[in-house]
Design a protein around this motif. Sequence first.
Motif, PDB file in Angstrom:
ATOM      1  N   MET A  80      13.160  10.304 -11.437  1.00 24.32           N
ATOM      2  CA  MET A  80      12.035  11.100 -10.930  1.00 24.32           C
ATOM      3  C   MET A  80      11.439  10.472  -9.675  1.00 24.32           C
ATOM      4  N   LYS A 122      11.184  12.112  -6.010  1.00 22.12           N
ATOM      5  CA  LYS A 122       9.907  12.159  -5.286  1.00 22.12           C
ATOM      6  C   LYS A 122      10.079  11.515  -3.912  1.00 22.12           C
ATOM      7  N   TRP A 163       9.725  18.425 -13.545  1.00 19.74           N
ATOM      8  CA  TRP A 163      10.999  19.100 -13.746  1.00 19.74           C
ATOM      9  C   TRP A 163      11.633  18.637 -15.048  1.00 19.74           C
ATOM     10  N   PRO A 164      12.184  19.599 -15.794  1.00 20.76           N
ATOM     11  CA  PRO A 164      12.843  19.222 -17.048  1.00 20.76           C
ATOM     12  C   PRO A 164      14.185  18.566 -16.730  1.00 20.76           C
ATOM     13  N   SER A 206       0.835  -1.210   0.000  1.00 19.13           N
ATOM     14  CA  SER A 206       0.000   0.000   0.000  1.00 19.13           C
ATOM     15  C   SER A 206       0.866   1.255   0.000  1.00 19.13           C
ATOM     16  N   LEU A 207       1.988   1.159   0.709  1.00 14.60           N
ATOM     17  CA  LEU A 207       2.891   2.295   0.776  1.00 14.60           C
ATOM     18  C   LEU A 207       3.504   2.545  -0.597  1.00 14.60           C
ATOM     19  N   ASN A 208       3.857   1.462  -1.280  1.00 15.48           N
ATOM     20  CA  ASN A 208       4.399   1.613  -2.626  1.00 15.48           C
ATOM     21  C   ASN A 208       3.340   2.146  -3.581  1.00 15.48           C
ATOM     22  N   ARG A 209       2.078   1.694  -3.389  1.00 16.17           N
ATOM     23  CA  ARG A 209       1.002   2.219  -4.221  1.00 16.17           C
ATOM     24  C   ARG A 209       0.771   3.698  -3.894  1.00 16.17           C
ATOM     25  N   ALA A 210       0.813   4.030  -2.609  1.00 20.98           N
ATOM     26  CA  ALA A 210       0.667   5.428  -2.197  1.00 20.98           C
ATOM     27  C   ALA A 210       1.766   6.257  -2.849  1.00 20.98           C
ATOM     28  N   PHE A 211       2.961   5.699  -2.876  1.00 18.86           N
ATOM     29  CA  PHE A 211       4.097   6.405  -3.483  1.00 18.86           C
ATOM     30  C   PHE A 211       3.830   6.669  -4.958  1.00 18.86           C
ATOM     31  N   LEU A 212       3.351   5.622  -5.650  1.00 18.50           N
ATOM     32  CA  LEU A 212       3.087   5.770  -7.094  1.00 18.50           C
ATOM     33  C   LEU A 212       1.955   6.751  -7.365  1.00 18.50           C
ATOM     34  N   SER A 213       1.008   6.863  -6.410  1.00 16.83           N
ATOM     35  CA  SER A 213      -0.139   7.744  -6.630  1.00 16.83           C
ATOM     36  C   SER A 213       0.230   9.219  -6.511  1.00 16.83           C
ATOM     37  N   VAL A 214       1.386   9.509  -5.922  1.00 15.94           N
ATOM     38  CA  VAL A 214       1.831  10.903  -5.850  1.00 15.94           C
ATOM     39  C   VAL A 214       2.427  11.263  -7.215  1.00 15.94           C
ATOM     40  N   GLU A 215       1.954  12.377  -7.756  1.00 18.65           N
ATOM     41  CA  GLU A 215       2.433  12.747  -9.096  1.00 18.65           C
ATOM     42  C   GLU A 215       3.926  13.030  -9.132  1.00 18.65           C
ATOM     43  N   ASP A 216       4.560  12.701 -10.267  1.00 20.41           N
ATOM     44  CA  ASP A 216       5.973  13.047 -10.456  1.00 20.41           C
ATOM     45  C   ASP A 216       6.101  14.565 -10.612  1.00 20.41           C
ATOM     46  N   PRO A 217       7.231  15.101 -10.209  1.00 15.30           N
ATOM     47  CA  PRO A 217       7.464  16.522 -10.507  1.00 15.30           C
ATOM     48  C   PRO A 217       7.624  16.680 -12.023  1.00 15.30           C
ATOM     49  N   HIS A 253      18.536  19.095 -13.006  1.00 16.08           N
ATOM     50  CA  HIS A 253      17.561  20.094 -12.596  1.00 16.08           C
ATOM     51  C   HIS A 253      17.904  20.518 -11.179  1.00 16.08           C
ATOM     52  N   SER A 300      -2.738   9.574   0.828  1.00 14.44           N
ATOM     53  CA  SER A 300      -2.460   8.216   0.333  1.00 14.44           C
ATOM     54  C   SER A 300      -2.043   7.311   1.475  1.00 14.44           C
ATOM     55  N   TYR A 324       4.217  22.279  -6.067  1.00 12.32           N
ATOM     56  CA  TYR A 324       4.438  20.837  -6.173  1.00 12.32           C
ATOM     57  C   TYR A 324       4.689  20.212  -4.808  1.00 12.32           C
ATOM     58  N   LYS A 382      -0.955  14.989  -0.818  1.00  9.95           N
ATOM     59  CA  LYS A 382      -1.300  13.727  -1.479  1.00  9.95           C
ATOM     60  C   LYS A 382      -0.699  12.544  -0.716  1.00  9.95           C
ATOM     61  N   TRP A 383       0.519  12.709  -0.251  1.00 11.92           N
ATOM     62  CA  TRP A 383       1.185  11.625   0.482  1.00 11.92           C
ATOM     63  C   TRP A 383       0.434  11.331   1.780  1.00 11.92           C
ATOM     64  N   ALA A 387      -3.755   4.062   2.528  1.00 12.31           N
ATOM     65  CA  ALA A 387      -2.976   2.821   2.674  1.00 12.31           C
ATOM     66  C   ALA A 387      -3.288   2.197   4.027  1.00 12.31           C
TER      67      ALA A 387
END
Lengths: 244, 244
Positions: B170, B174, A242-243, A229-240, B208, B229, B218, B225-226, B233
């Motif tokens: 990324m 995060k 950043w270029p 669940s923690l890993n899923r929670a991690f994935l659910s947070v959007e990536d930055p 970056h 989540s 962000y 979000k964390w 979780a």
Amino acid sequence: MTYCVGIKVNDGLVFASDSRTNAGVDLVSTFRKMFVFDRPGDRMFALLTTGNLSVTQSVVSILSQQFESGGGMHDLMAAGSMFDAACIVGNVMREVQDRDGPAIRTAGVDSNALVIFGGQVRGDRARLYQIYTPGNFVEATAETPYFQNGEVKYGKPVLDRVIGPETSLMDAAKCALISIDSTMRSNMTVGPPIDMLLYRTDALAIGHRASLEADDPYFSALSEKWSESLNRAFLSVEDPDWPI
Amino acid sequence: MTYCVGIKVNDGLVFASDSRTNAGVDLVSTFRKMFVFDRPGDRMFALLTTGNLSVTQSVVSILSQQFESGGGMHDLMAAGSMFDAACIVGNVMREVQDRDGPAIRTAGVDSNALVIFGGQVRGDRARLYQIYTPGNFVEATAETPYFQNGEVKYGKPVLDRVIGPETSLMDAAKCALISIDSTMRSNMTVGPPIDMLLYRTDALAIGHRASLEADDPYFSALSEKWSESLNRAFLSVEDPDWPI
């Protein structure tokens, strides 16, 4: 090291502790750190001890002897309230520190000890205390509904995010287990079996008591599910964005 | 206190640090702990410093002077490999400790300092080191792909569960931010702005770089979000079926 946590919610109290006692990583022993004194219908007390093991064992032995025989100065059976009971435990701590502390410290060993002490006495609320080496103590409040001792930091974030006075007793128990699981995963000096005690407000008797080994089905499932669940929670947070 | 984390994944390196420096809770200052030296196309080095601020500032000043003027004994520009570069940083640490350490300790102050040092030199791999007070150092490996300094424990569980060599750059960034967010939530001596640097393997230039204030959109969104989540979780883990 060790890890203990006591939680007070409106529904009741949760006590949880690991059983690892060590003097360096090459000398690992298992000692229980949870002790219970109860007279069903009248009172229930639980202690979680950490720190110098000779000190905490003396504290528990004195309380236990007088609880069984009755009539001593430190008889938890005679306490009219949880505050009185906490005073008794604090006084015993002070007595043991006065007796053994100087010699322990002369030998270059730390005599500090801590006790998470909670329960309920008929006519009083369920209450939770942290008792210190000098015998003084503080009580858990709605703002600070839990106490931890030992290796406290790894397992603190989940408590800070989940526990409040309205948390159900089962959720508080689950949170205590996750807190211990997080600690065990990041620190090898904390280990099973995990002693758990649940007390429901006004029951005036032990609720549920369990000793969970590492391969306990519920504890293993919880550990695995939490990790997923923690890993899923991690994935659910959007990536930055950043270029790079 | 302070909190810094450096992560090495196959994709590259992530450096993150808070900016809180304090001598007790009544004297809080902000100092950057991230320093970068680079010559695009040839080399890129980043340092995250913790510990005695006079020592770490001296270390950075010496490295900086010689990097700019060239030709000194501690010139990172002359390093033929990351190992050579780490030796240079370690030597500067040792020199500063030899010069100031005894007087600092005589005054009853701790002279210890730590540097997370990483980067890449053309012809060598991207590498990450932890450099200690005596100037010795260890390198991150596939098994231990990150180093933390300062208030490390609160933010360790999420790193232990998420980071491995295959983690994307990324995701590593995060995870570093979540690790810092967890630390800030449980410990008031760690605070923004958060300095972040991402380095992509073989880029030989800064990827970056960002300085995130507490109200950075962000970072706020990630923090919220964390938290959500994590609570979700928590709810997804089944309750124990203990009778109570």
